[in-house]
Write a protein that holds these residues in place. Structure first.
Motif, PDB file in Angstrom:
ATOM      1  N   LYS A  66       0.831  -1.203   0.000  1.00  0.00           N
ATOM      2  CA  LYS A  66       0.000   0.000   0.000  1.00  0.00           C
ATOM      3  C   LYS A  66       0.866   1.253   0.000  1.00  0.00           C
ATOM      4  O   LYS A  66       0.544   2.240  -0.670  1.00  0.00           O
ATOM      5  N   ALA A  67       1.948   1.234   0.752  1.00  0.00           N
ATOM      6  CA  ALA A  67       2.834   2.403   0.807  1.00  0.00           C
ATOM      7  C   ALA A  67       3.438   2.683  -0.562  1.00  0.00           C
ATOM      8  O   ALA A  67       3.506   3.835  -0.992  1.00  0.00           O
ATOM      9  N   ARG A  68       3.873   1.635  -1.261  1.00  0.00           N
ATOM     10  CA  ARG A  68       4.411   1.829  -2.609  1.00  0.00           C
ATOM     11  C   ARG A  68       3.340   2.359  -3.552  1.00  0.00           C
ATOM     12  O   ARG A  68       3.591   3.244  -4.362  1.00  0.00           O
ATOM     13  N   LYS A  69       2.153   1.802  -3.435  1.00  0.00           N
ATOM     14  CA  LYS A  69       1.065   2.154  -4.344  1.00  0.00           C
ATOM     15  C   LYS A  69       0.633   3.610  -4.169  1.00  0.00           C
ATOM     16  O   LYS A  69       0.373   4.310  -5.142  1.00  0.00           O
ATOM     17  N   PHE A  70       0.576   4.071  -2.928  1.00  0.00           N
ATOM     18  CA  PHE A  70       0.049   5.404  -2.661  1.00  0.00           C
ATOM     19  C   PHE A  70       1.128   6.421  -2.278  1.00  0.00           C
ATOM     20  O   PHE A  70       0.800   7.538  -1.898  1.00  0.00           O
ATOM     21  N   ALA A  71       2.397   6.072  -2.398  1.00  0.00           N
ATOM     22  CA  ALA A  71       3.475   6.991  -2.024  1.00  0.00           C
ATOM     23  C   ALA A  71       3.460   8.253  -2.868  1.00  0.00           C
ATOM     24  O   ALA A  71       3.779   9.337  -2.393  1.00  0.00           O
ATOM     25  N   VAL A  72       3.073   8.138  -4.085  1.00  0.00           N
ATOM     26  CA  VAL A  72       3.078   9.269  -5.005  1.00  0.00           C
ATOM     27  C   VAL A  72       1.838  10.150  -4.834  1.00  0.00           C
ATOM     28  O   VAL A  72       1.771  11.235  -5.400  1.00  0.00           O
ATOM     29  N   GLU A  73       0.884   9.713  -4.038  1.00  0.00           N
ATOM     30  CA  GLU A  73      -0.375  10.449  -3.873  1.00  0.00           C
ATOM     31  C   GLU A  73      -0.146  11.884  -3.392  1.00  0.00           C
ATOM     32  O   GLU A  73      -0.685  12.835  -3.970  1.00  0.00           O
ATOM     33  N   SER A  74       0.660  12.059  -2.367  1.00  0.00           N
ATOM     34  CA  SER A  74       0.928  13.390  -1.832  1.00  0.00           C
ATOM     35  C   SER A  74       1.603  14.263  -2.882  1.00  0.00           C
ATOM     36  O   SER A  74       1.268  15.440  -3.034  1.00  0.00           O
TER      37      SER A  74
END
Length: 177
Positions: A66-74
């Motif tokens: 999940k961290a890899r998947k959503f790391a770019v969200e911010s």
């Protein structure tokens, strides 16, 4: 008639040995049962601990995914205003050059702010700074009045994220005299 006393295997003088042997067998059996019970408890505890470790490993793998998947969200959220500004500029094809330039400067500030919030920092060494091969890439060496192996000019800024170089700064370096 006299009765002769002959040793009888069932006599009371042999009773203590027989009693000890009878008492020893339950003790051994009791100890065996106790050891088997402890083994069962330890085996159960081992299986529970093994299952817990497996659950922790699985949960941490899910969290990392999940961290890899959503790391770019911010980072993407920070870039959305930049995209909006660029679309607004494109929507005004007849704008004056001064207005467009002002908008470009505002958009650059938005982009710089988004990069800074996400720990993406410029590597832009000042002239005279000692050449650092970890942060700079020398394109050429030129004769200069500066100390040898110092930055003369920056051709392209570099960038780092969390102290890791994304792109080194492209620089010209002073040649040895």
């Amino acid at each position: 008639m006299t009765t002769a006393q002959t040793p009888n295997p069932d006599s009371s003088s042999d009773q203590p040995e027989v009693a000890a042997a009878v008492n020893a067998e339950p003790t051994v059996e009791a100890k065996l049962a106790e050891v088997e019970a402890r083994l069962s408890e330890m085996s159960d505890a081992y299986l529970r601990a093994k299952a817990e470790v497996e659950n922790i490993r699985r949960r941490s793998e899910e969290e990392m995914s999940k961290a890899r998947k959503f790391a770019v969200e911010s980072f993407a959220e920070g870039l959305l205003p930049v995209m909006d500004s660029m679309e607004a500029a494109i929507a005004m094809p007849d704008a004056k050059v001064e207005t467009v330039l002002e908008g470009v400067h505002a958009t650059k500030r938005q982009l710089a702010s988004a990069l800074e919030r996400n720990k993406v920092l410029e590597i832009n060494p000042a002239a005279g700074t000692k050449f650092d091969p970890h942060q700079h890439q020398a394109i050429s060496m030129v004769p200069a009045e500066q100390d040898p192996n110092t930055v003369v000019a920056v051709l392209q800024k570099g960038y780092s994220i969390a102290e890791r170089v994304l792109r080194p700064a492209l620089v010209t370096v002073s040649a040895p005299r």
